[in-house]
Design an enzyme around this catalytic site. Structure first.
Site, mmCIF file in Angstrom:
data_model
loop_
_atom_site.group_PDB
_atom_site.id
_atom_site.type_symbol
_atom_site.label_atom_id
_atom_site.label_comp_id
_atom_site.label_asym_id
_atom_site.label_seq_id
_atom_site.Cartn_x
_atom_site.Cartn_y
_atom_site.Cartn_z
ATOM 1 N N LYS A 1 -9.685 -2.943 0.515
ATOM 2 C CA LYS A 1 -9.245 -2.617 1.650
ATOM 3 C C LYS A 1 -9.547 -1.546 2.423
ATOM 4 C CE LYS A 1 -5.875 -3.484 4.726
ATOM 5 N NZ LYS A 1 -5.994 -4.393 6.186
ATOM 6 N N THR B 1 -0.476 -2.964 2.248
ATOM 7 C CA THR B 1 -1.504 -1.945 2.181
ATOM 8 C C THR B 1 -0.988 -0.585 1.715
ATOM 9 O OG1 THR B 1 -2.607 -3.172 4.056
ATOM 10 C CG2 THR B 1 -3.333 -0.881 3.439
ATOM 11 N N LYS C 1 -2.778 4.964 9.386
ATOM 12 C CA LYS C 1 -2.390 4.804 7.898
ATOM 13 C C LYS C 1 -3.313 4.467 6.897
ATOM 14 C CE LYS C 1 0.304 1.779 5.133
ATOM 15 N NZ LYS C 1 0.857 0.304 4.910
HETATM 16 P P1 NAD Z 1 6.728 -4.980 9.230
HETATM 17 O O1 NAD Z 1 7.081 -3.562 9.448
HETATM 18 O O2 NAD Z 1 6.708 -5.617 10.266
HETATM 19 O O3 NAD Z 1 7.494 -5.653 8.023
HETATM 20 C C1 NAD Z 1 7.844 -4.764 6.796
HETATM 21 C C2 NAD Z 1 9.186 -5.414 6.336
HETATM 22 O O4 NAD Z 1 9.481 -4.740 5.309
HETATM 23 C C3 NAD Z 1 10.438 -5.182 7.150
HETATM 24 O O5 NAD Z 1 10.783 -6.413 7.777
HETATM 25 C C4 NAD Z 1 11.454 -4.232 6.738
HETATM 26 O O6 NAD Z 1 12.691 -4.549 7.122
HETATM 27 C C5 NAD Z 1 10.892 -4.751 5.244
HETATM 28 N N1 NAD Z 1 11.403 -3.552 4.146
HETATM 29 C C6 NAD Z 1 11.392 -2.279 4.132
HETATM 30 N N2 NAD Z 1 11.904 -1.931 2.999
HETATM 31 C C7 NAD Z 1 12.173 -2.713 2.497
HETATM 32 C C8 NAD Z 1 13.064 -3.288 1.212
HETATM 33 N N3 NAD Z 1 13.339 -1.816 0.275
HETATM 34 N N4 NAD Z 1 13.376 -4.243 0.714
HETATM 35 C C9 NAD Z 1 12.916 -5.333 1.365
HETATM 36 N N5 NAD Z 1 12.475 -5.417 2.661
HETATM 37 C C10 NAD Z 1 12.183 -4.055 3.130
HETATM 38 O O7 NAD Z 1 5.152 -4.419 8.806
HETATM 39 P P2 NAD Z 1 4.048 -5.617 8.696
HETATM 40 O O8 NAD Z 1 3.188 -5.518 9.760
HETATM 41 O O9 NAD Z 1 4.514 -7.021 8.146
HETATM 42 O O10 NAD Z 1 2.925 -4.842 7.416
HETATM 43 C C11 NAD Z 1 3.407 -5.056 6.042
HETATM 44 C C12 NAD Z 1 2.280 -4.495 5.224
HETATM 45 O O11 NAD Z 1 1.009 -5.413 5.531
HETATM 46 C C13 NAD Z 1 2.088 -3.118 5.547
HETATM 47 O O12 NAD Z 1 1.802 -2.383 4.213
HETATM 48 C C14 NAD Z 1 0.682 -3.086 6.371
HETATM 49 O O13 NAD Z 1 -0.055 -2.236 6.201
HETATM 50 C C15 NAD Z 1 0.157 -4.375 5.916
HETATM 51 N N6 NAD Z 1 -0.942 -4.942 6.771
HETATM 52 C C16 NAD Z 1 -0.355 -5.211 8.080
HETATM 53 C C17 NAD Z 1 -1.347 -5.969 8.934
HETATM 54 C C18 NAD Z 1 -0.979 -6.079 10.619
HETATM 55 O O14 NAD Z 1 -1.535 -6.493 11.387
HETATM 56 N N7 NAD Z 1 0.450 -5.957 10.915
HETATM 57 C C19 NAD Z 1 -2.502 -6.437 8.592
HETATM 58 C C20 NAD Z 1 -2.917 -6.070 7.415
HETATM 59 C C21 NAD Z 1 -2.047 -5.610 6.487
#
Ligand code: NAD
Length: 293
Positions: A168, A93, A243
């Site tokens: 979104k 997102t 966010k």
């Molecule tokens: P999260 O923090 O659990 O996962 C993000 C992952 O990215 C982590 O494992 C981190 O180590 C990795 N990462 C960070 N920088 C990196 C890099 N340079 N190279 C490789 N890996 C890297 O977050 P999430 O909850 O999985 O969310 C991910 C995305 O999905 C976000 O943009 C969030 O807004 C969106 N989202 C989340 C939800 C939710 O309910 N959690 C729902 C819809 C959308």
């Protein structure tokens, strides 16, 4: 067999990648976290030590990363390592402007790209029932669809690059506002002596009906699966909602669209976050508004 490079194996990315493995795809993953990579390997995927190594030779690259800055940086590496004709799918997102900039750079380097943010949370990611909102050309959308299918309950083409992120941002702004509206109605009902279940039975069959009420009720009781019955553990954390509202309000500022309730809802969730409740589910706003959080 389709080979997918999956970058970002966090709360969302890992279960999504697992569903691709279950769907018969070869998955090459990278994350900064060793635990995340181990999780993919346990599920039958392959883990690599860099974006470059994971992406090399893949037909499709999927990213599921925390924010726009990281997405931009990761695609600088992806573009260098990807094989000719690879398709890029960013499901993080992020803001519309960055999504369009990254897609533009991919096109200039000769690659097709779609933005494909999701709704449905960690539960939807694990169950393979996420709703994907996809922005990009019709051709790129048709190529992305079969790759998204093992992770999806619904896949909607929203138009040009960035339009998935636009959908979104608008959806989550609406969700933020509707949750506050439902919470205010319960709080007023209680003050007037109305029982929560009674009000739910009326409003869920009346013109106040909406998802925040019937699928995610902020008052404990009427919807057993809602976080309100689990001490408001997320679910969808207030910090993540904040966010998304930041993205929506920046977009409103850029375009001049009038979104007074979006702006007010952002102030309310910001106050919750600043009071130390960013980790609580956003539906805890019902307690925040009542001064009881
Ligand atoms: P999260 O923090 O659990 O996962 C993000 C992952 O990215 C982590 O494992 C981190 O180590 C990795 N990462 C960070 N920088 C990196 C890099 N340079 N190279 C490789 N890996 C890297 O977050 P999430 O909850 O999985 O969310 C991910 C995305 O999905 C976000 O943009 C969030 O807004 C969106 N989202 C989340 C939800 C939710 O309910 N959690 C729902 C819809 C959308």
């Amino acid at each position: 067999m389709t080979t997918v490079a999956f970058i970002g194996l966090g709360n969302m990315g890992l279960p999504m990648a697992k569903n691709l493995v279950s769907g018969g795809m070869t998955v090459r993953g990278f994350d900064l976290s060793a635990d995340a990579k181990a999780g993919l390997q346990e599920a039958g995927g392959q883990a690599f030590d860099s974006v470059h190594d994971a992406v090399e030779g893949a037909d499709v690259v999927i990213t599921m990363l925390p924010n726009a800055k990281i997405v931009e940086a990761v695609y600088a590496d992806v573009t260098k390592a990807a094989k000719d004709g690879a398709l890029f799918i960013d499901s993080s997102t992020i803001d519309v402007a960055t999504a369009r900039k990254v897609a533009d750079r991919a096109h200039h380097a000769g690659f097709e790209m779609v933005d494909a943010p999701v709704s449905g949370g960690v539960g939807g990611a694990a169950a393979g029932t996420l709703a994907f909102m996809v922005g990009g050309s019709a051709e790129a959308f048709e190529r992305a669809k079969p790759v998204l299918e093992p992770m999806a309950g619904k896949i909607v083409h929203c138009g040009q690059a960035g339009n998935g992120q636009a959908a979104k941002a608008c959806n989550n702004m609406l969700l933020a506002i509707s949750m506050i509206g439902v919470s205010e109605a319960f709080n007023l009902g209680r003050a007037l002596g109305l029982d929560d279940q009674t009000f739910f039975d009326v409003a869920s069959n009346a013109s106040g009906q909406c998802w925040s009420l019937t699928s995610y009720c902020p008052a404990p009781g009427p919807v057993p699966t809602a976080p309100s019955n689990n001490d408001y553990n997320p679910g969808f954390a207030t910090a993540l909602m904040l966010k998304d509202l930041g993205i929506a309000m920046d977009a409103a500022g850029d375009t001049g669209a009038s979104t007074p309730l979006g702006a007010l809802s952002r102030e309310i969730y910001k106050a919750m976050d600043e009071a130390g409740h960013g980790g609580k589910d956003f539906s805890a706003v019902i307690k925040h508004l009542a001064g009881k959080l």
